[in-house]
Structures are given as structure tokens and as C-alpha cells.
Enzyme design. Structure first.
Site, mmCIF file in Angstrom:
data_model
loop_
_atom_site.group_PDB
_atom_site.id
_atom_site.type_symbol
_atom_site.label_atom_id
_atom_site.label_comp_id
_atom_site.label_asym_id
_atom_site.label_seq_id
_atom_site.Cartn_x
_atom_site.Cartn_y
_atom_site.Cartn_z
ATOM 1 N N SER A 167 -5.072 48.828 24.911
ATOM 2 C CA SER A 167 -6.239 49.715 24.985
ATOM 3 C C SER A 167 -6.313 50.499 26.297
ATOM 4 C CB SER A 167 -7.524 48.903 24.790
ATOM 5 O OG SER A 167 -7.567 47.818 25.688
ATOM 6 N N ASN A 190 -14.120 38.465 27.052
ATOM 7 C CA ASN A 190 -15.155 38.859 26.093
ATOM 8 C C ASN A 190 -16.483 39.195 26.778
ATOM 9 O OD1 ASN A 190 -13.164 38.352 24.279
ATOM 10 N ND2 ASN A 190 -14.071 36.478 23.428
ATOM 11 N N THR A 215 -39.259 80.458 6.953
ATOM 12 C CA THR A 215 -39.066 79.231 6.174
ATOM 13 C C THR A 215 -38.091 79.631 5.074
ATOM 14 O OG1 THR A 215 -40.892 79.682 4.663
ATOM 15 C CG2 THR A 215 -41.416 78.379 6.633
ATOM 16 N N HIS A 216 -37.241 78.712 4.697
ATOM 17 C CA HIS A 216 -36.182 79.014 3.704
ATOM 18 C C HIS A 216 -35.320 80.187 4.161
ATOM 19 C CE1 HIS A 216 -38.632 76.532 0.908
ATOM 20 N NE2 HIS A 216 -39.650 77.171 1.471
ATOM 21 N N SER A 225 -11.215 88.467 20.314
ATOM 22 C CA SER A 225 -10.248 88.191 19.265
ATOM 23 C C SER A 225 -8.887 88.677 19.733
ATOM 24 C CB SER A 225 -10.650 88.923 17.985
ATOM 25 O OG SER A 225 -9.517 89.125 17.158
ATOM 26 N N LYS A 258 -14.165 92.570 19.027
ATOM 27 C CA LYS A 258 -14.907 91.337 18.750
ATOM 28 C C LYS A 258 -15.496 90.684 19.993
ATOM 29 C CE LYS A 258 -15.595 89.491 15.393
ATOM 30 N NZ LYS A 258 -14.809 88.662 14.483
ATOM 31 N N ASN A 296 -17.087 87.062 20.086
ATOM 32 C CA ASN A 296 -17.385 85.924 19.210
ATOM 33 C C ASN A 296 -18.202 84.855 19.926
ATOM 34 O OD1 ASN A 296 -15.948 87.020 17.039
ATOM 35 N ND2 ASN A 296 -14.002 86.211 17.817
ATOM 36 N N TYR A 323 -17.072 37.112 19.144
ATOM 37 C CA TYR A 323 -16.169 38.229 19.400
ATOM 38 C C TYR A 323 -15.070 38.320 18.348
ATOM 39 C CZ TYR A 323 -12.743 41.277 21.555
ATOM 40 O OH TYR A 323 -11.866 42.300 21.776
ATOM 41 N N GLN A 365 -12.871 45.992 19.928
ATOM 42 C CA GLN A 365 -12.158 46.899 20.835
ATOM 43 C C GLN A 365 -12.223 48.335 20.299
ATOM 44 O OE1 GLN A 365 -8.548 45.730 23.129
ATOM 45 N NE2 GLN A 365 -7.506 47.132 21.755
HETATM 46 N N1 ARG Z 1 -9.663 44.841 25.482
HETATM 47 C C1 ARG Z 1 -10.454 43.879 24.782
HETATM 48 C C2 ARG Z 1 -11.653 44.585 24.122
HETATM 49 O O1 ARG Z 1 -11.911 45.671 24.440
HETATM 50 C C3 ARG Z 1 -10.926 42.849 25.707
HETATM 51 C C4 ARG Z 1 -11.334 41.573 25.055
HETATM 52 C C5 ARG Z 1 -10.176 40.787 24.648
HETATM 53 N N2 ARG Z 1 -10.563 39.519 24.208
HETATM 54 C C6 ARG Z 1 -9.804 38.781 23.429
HETATM 55 N N3 ARG Z 1 -10.287 37.657 23.041
HETATM 56 N N4 ARG Z 1 -8.650 39.209 23.024
HETATM 57 O O2 ARG Z 1 -12.288 44.074 23.228
#
Ligand code: ARG
Length: 468
Positions: A27, A114, A159-160, A282, A288, A290, A322, A327
Site C-alpha cells: 500500500s 491495526n 423552476t423546471h 479549442s 472557442k 470553453n 480488522y 486497507q
Molecule cells: N496497511 C494496512 C492497512 O492499511 C495496515 C494494517 C495491517 N494489519 C494487518 N493485520 N495486516 O490496513
């Protein structure tokens, strides 16, 4: 991907994650936004651990200053977040350990990713909400100024999308200020509700170690103190959904403003000319001009609504506590906040640069048909029941249509033939300025009422430290 350890696997695993799985799992490409909040959260946690006697004060000092270095390294680009370490949290911790050694290995005491990620996200979301509130206020200032300048500018109200009754441009603009005022309230409210600290909830079940949750809550500015249920705390993303809803509704409001600006700036309407800085040309048609920015204000609503739907769908049906699905709640939250910020950022300039074609609006407002209701009200003032007046004016409109003239051009005989009450002086109610001035009920469009509402809004904005 190499054989590096992926997110918290530790000694439990003999080998690395499958590369495709690790890519899906990672992530860092979006949670890098949490870097500062993660460091803040960890610094607060380390201080608390020391205060509670769980780690030495010297270790806490090393952790706090080490984390600062880590933040600077990543922020400056001197180091880049490693996807093999899964997320920003693991990157920060692992670099900290590289830098300060043994003390760094004590940071994760009585904590899980978590409760850590829930804490970071709340810090991020709350700050985002407050920034949006400030941006909304700047947009309200701009609307307020234009409303004051155009308190008495006449235009047709619709209106409308059919011409209905004459209103003032100031009144029309203040309608958007009202929407934004409610939006503001929703962000303020969401921010306040999110001010409970999840830190110390552990993976799902708290900790047996004697931590002080109130300590970290206070350090991190969680004014409502620690959360009250560890299972809820690590799996709650309500704050994200609330902010996404507030953003989606804000985007819907901006889409309505955007659409009106698009429509009003057409040759057909010609009510407004958008500032050059908010238009594009354009590549093909040299003439134009825009209204791209107004169109984008309209179009961004699609993605803002999408963010909300994504967030609700991700949370739906999840068992406590969790689950990794959560994520997935990060990107829609970031997008909801950033989209709102980007849209709001153009508003003060866009609104200030609007050049209204007052003459053209006035000419459109001069359509006598728009005064039909005001005429009926004039008959009511003279004692006629409203239903009767409605019918009399209905006949009048039909007669004018048959003769292909406007209400104003009907002869005294025409009027008398329809109803004796229709003396020519009644017809003065057709005058658009008079008609609007008469509609001075609270919340009405009369110039006097617009100025009153402008003053009320100015006072509210001044109390917020803004100078409208
Ligand atoms: N990157 C994870 C998230 O955003 C962090 C939590 C990960 N926890 C786990 N039990 N794998 O949720």
C-alpha cells in the site's frame, strides 16, 4: 520483488510472499500520505511508553529523534518507501531500527498496525476535514462579495428550467452560500466525531501492558479521549465514510453551480462571462472559449460519489474486527478529500472573476409573464381570494397569448372584459423591480432581504476571522 520480509511476517514464515501477492498487498503507493501522521503517532506512543515505565526515557528520546530523521529522509526523497515492506508503517519502523538499533525494536510495544493505521487515518482525515472547512469559508467569502454587489440585479428565477418569477442575482448566489454552509457543518461534525483515539486498542483486544491511552489521546489532539471499544476502534472507518459523504454532497452542490455557469455562459443565455483564467480554448476552433473548470466542478461529483460508494461497500458485511479489506478504504478517503480540496481551491478566484451581464439578465427578467404571480398577489392585496385571482390572471395570460402580445400590452378593455378588478393600476405590479422588492419575507429575494442575509453571512465570516 526480492526475498525481503513483507509486512510483519517475522519468524513465522520461512520464505517471502509470492511476488504478485506482495504487489496486491502493498500500500506504499498510496499510504505514503500517512508518513507524517505515522511519525507523530509513533512519537506520542514512545513518549507514553516511557512515561508508563515500559521503555527507558533514553530509548524514547532516541525513538523520537530517530523518527524525525526517518520522516525527513522519506520526505526529501533521500530514501524511497520500499513496497517490499508493504506499507508506510513498516517502512518507518524498519528504517528506525536501521538507524537507532535496539531502542527502535521497542517502539511497537503494546501496539499493532491495526490500531496504528486507524490512528494515522483519523489524524489525516481530521486535518483534511479542517482544511476543507477553511476552503469552504473562502468560497463563501467570494459568494458573499458577489451577492452584495448584485443584491439588486434582476434575473429570471427558474423552476423546471422554465422562467418562473423574477429574483435577484444576490439571492441566487446566496443559495450556494447556504449549501456550502451546510457542507461546512458536516465536515466540522465529522471531524469532531473522529476525535477519539484508537491507539492502544492493539490488534483487536487491547493489551495486557499498563499503557496510558489518555496520554497518547491528549498528545495527539484526540479531544474526546480514547475510543471505548477495541474491536470497534480497529475496524471503524465511519469517519472516512462521513467525510466521503460530506465531500460527495459538497461535490453535488459544486456540480450544480458548475452546471449553471456552463449554461449561463452559453451564447443562448449570455448571463455571465467566466474569467479567462478559468476557460480554455479549442485546438481546432479558434473562436472557442470553453468553460472547462465549471464543467470539471460538475464532473468531479461523479468521482466523489464513487468514493463514498466504494467506502460503504468496502465496510459492508465485514466481521469484527480488522480485516485487510479495510486497507481499501484508504484510497477513496484520500480521493474524497483531495478532490474536494482541488475543487474548492478554484472557487474564490472563479467566483470573483465572474462578469455578469446585468443588462442581459435584466432584459430576460423584463418578460412580463414572470409577473403573473405578482399580479395575482396584487389582486389578493385588494381583497380577492387567491384561487379567484389565480383564475383571473390565468385568463389574462391566455388572452395575451391569443392576441400574441405580452401581459403589459393588453388594453384597458381587455382587462375589464376579464375582470372588473383588473384596473390599469393593478398592472403596475408587473414591474420587475417592484415585484421583487415586494417579496421581502425572511429568506426572500428582495434586495433589502439579500443585504440583510449578506450582513448575516459577513458577520459569521468575520467571527471566523475572515474579512468579506
Ligand atoms: N496497511 C494496512 C492497512 O492499511 C495496515 C494494517 C495491517 N494489519 C494487518 N493485520 N495486516 O490496513
Amino acid at each position: 520483488m526480492t526475498g525481503k520480509p513483507s509486512g510483519g511476517r517475522g519468524a513465522r514464515f520461512a520464505g517471502a510472499m509470492d511476488p504478485a501477492a506482495a504487489t496486491l498487498n502493498a500500500s506504499v503507493h498510496f499510504d505514503h500520505r500517512l508518513l507524517r501522521d505515522d511519525v507523530r503517532g509513533s512519537q506520542a506512543h514512545a513518549r507514553m511508553l516511557a512515561a508508563a515505565g515500559l521503555i527507558a526515557a533514553a530509548d524514547a528520546d532516541a525513538i523520537v529523534s530517530g523518527l524525525e530523521r526517518v520522516a525527513v529522509e522519506f520526505e526529501s526523497g533521500a530514501r524511497v518507501l520500499d513496497p517490499a515492506l508493504e506499507d508506510v508503517h513498516m517502512n518507518v519502523e524498519s528504517r528506525l531500527i536501521e538507524l537507532i538499533g535496539e531502542a527502535g525494536r521497542r517502539l511497537h510495544t503494546a501496539r499493532s498496525r491495526n490500531d496504528q493505521v486507524a490512528t494515522d487515518l483519523k489524524l489525516y482525515a481530521r486535518r483534511g476535514a479542517l482544511e476543507i472547512v477553511a476552503a469552504i469559508d473562502l468560497a463563501r467569502v467570494a459568494l458573499c462579495r458577489q451577492a452584495r454587489a448584485h443584491a439588486a440585479t434582476l434575473l429570471p428565477g427558474y423552476t423546471h428550467l422554465q422562467r418562473a418569477q423574477v429574483v435577484t442575482l444576490g439571492h441566487h448566489l446566496l443559495a450556494y452560500a447556504e449549501m456550502l454552509g451546510r457542507d461546512r457543518g458536516r465536515f466540522v461534525d465529522a471531524e469532531r466525531r473522529a476525535a477519539e483515539s484508537p491507539l492502544g486498542s492493539g490488534a483487536l483486544a487491547g493489551t495486557g501492558l499498563p499503557i496510558d491511552r489518555a496520554h497518547t489521546a491528549a498528545t495527539l489532539g484526540f479531544l474526546r479521549g480514547p475510543t471505548h471499544n477495541s474491536l470497534d476502534a480497529v475496524s471503524d472507518r465511519d469517519f472516512a465514510a462521513e467525510i466521503a459523504f460530506a465531500s460527495a454532497l459538497l461535490a453535488v452542490h459544486l456540480s450544480r453551480l458548475g452546471e449553471e455557469l456552463v449554461l449561463w455562459s452559453t451564447t443562448e443565455f449570455g448571463f455571465v462571462r467566466l474569467g479567462e483564467g478559468y476557460c480554455s480554448g479549442s485546438s481546432l476552433m479558434p473562436q472557442k472559449r470553453n468553460p472547462d473548470i465549471a464543467e470539471l466542478l460538475r464532473g468531479k461529483s461523479g468521482r466523489a460519489i464513487g468514493d463514498l460508494v466504494a467506502l460503504l461497500t468496502i465496510s459492508k458485511g465485514l466481521t469484527l474486527a480488522y480485516n485487510k479489506d479495510l486497507q481499501e478504504s484508504q484510497e477513496p478517503l484520500y480521493d474524497a478529500i483531495e478532490t474536494a480540496q482541488r475543487s474548492l481551491a478554484v472557487l474564490p478566484g472563479l467566483v470573483a472573476a465572474l462578469e455578469f451581464d446585468v443588462a442581459r439578465m435584466r432584459a430576460a427578467a423584463d418578460d412580463p409573464a414572470l409577473g403573473a404571480t405578482d399580479l395575482a398577489e396584487e389582486l389578493v392585496r385588494r381583497g380577492m381570494p387567491f384561487r379567484g385571482a389565480h383564475e383571473v390572471i390565468g385568463k389574462l395570460v391566455r388572452r395575451a397569448e391569443e392576441k400574441q402580445v405580452t401581459l403589459r400590452d393588453l388594453s384597458a378593455e381587455d382587462l375589464r372584459a376579464i375582470d372588473v378588478a383588473l384596473s390599469p393600476d393593478v398592472m403596475q405590479a408587473l414591474d420587475p423591480s417592484r415585484a421583487v422588492a415586494a417579496r421581502g419575507v425572511p429568506g426572500g429575494p428582495s434586495p433589502a432581504m439579500v443585504l440583510l442575509e449578506v450582513a448575516r453571512l459577513e458577520a459569521e465570516l468575520a467571527a471566523l476571522g475572515l474579512a468579506p
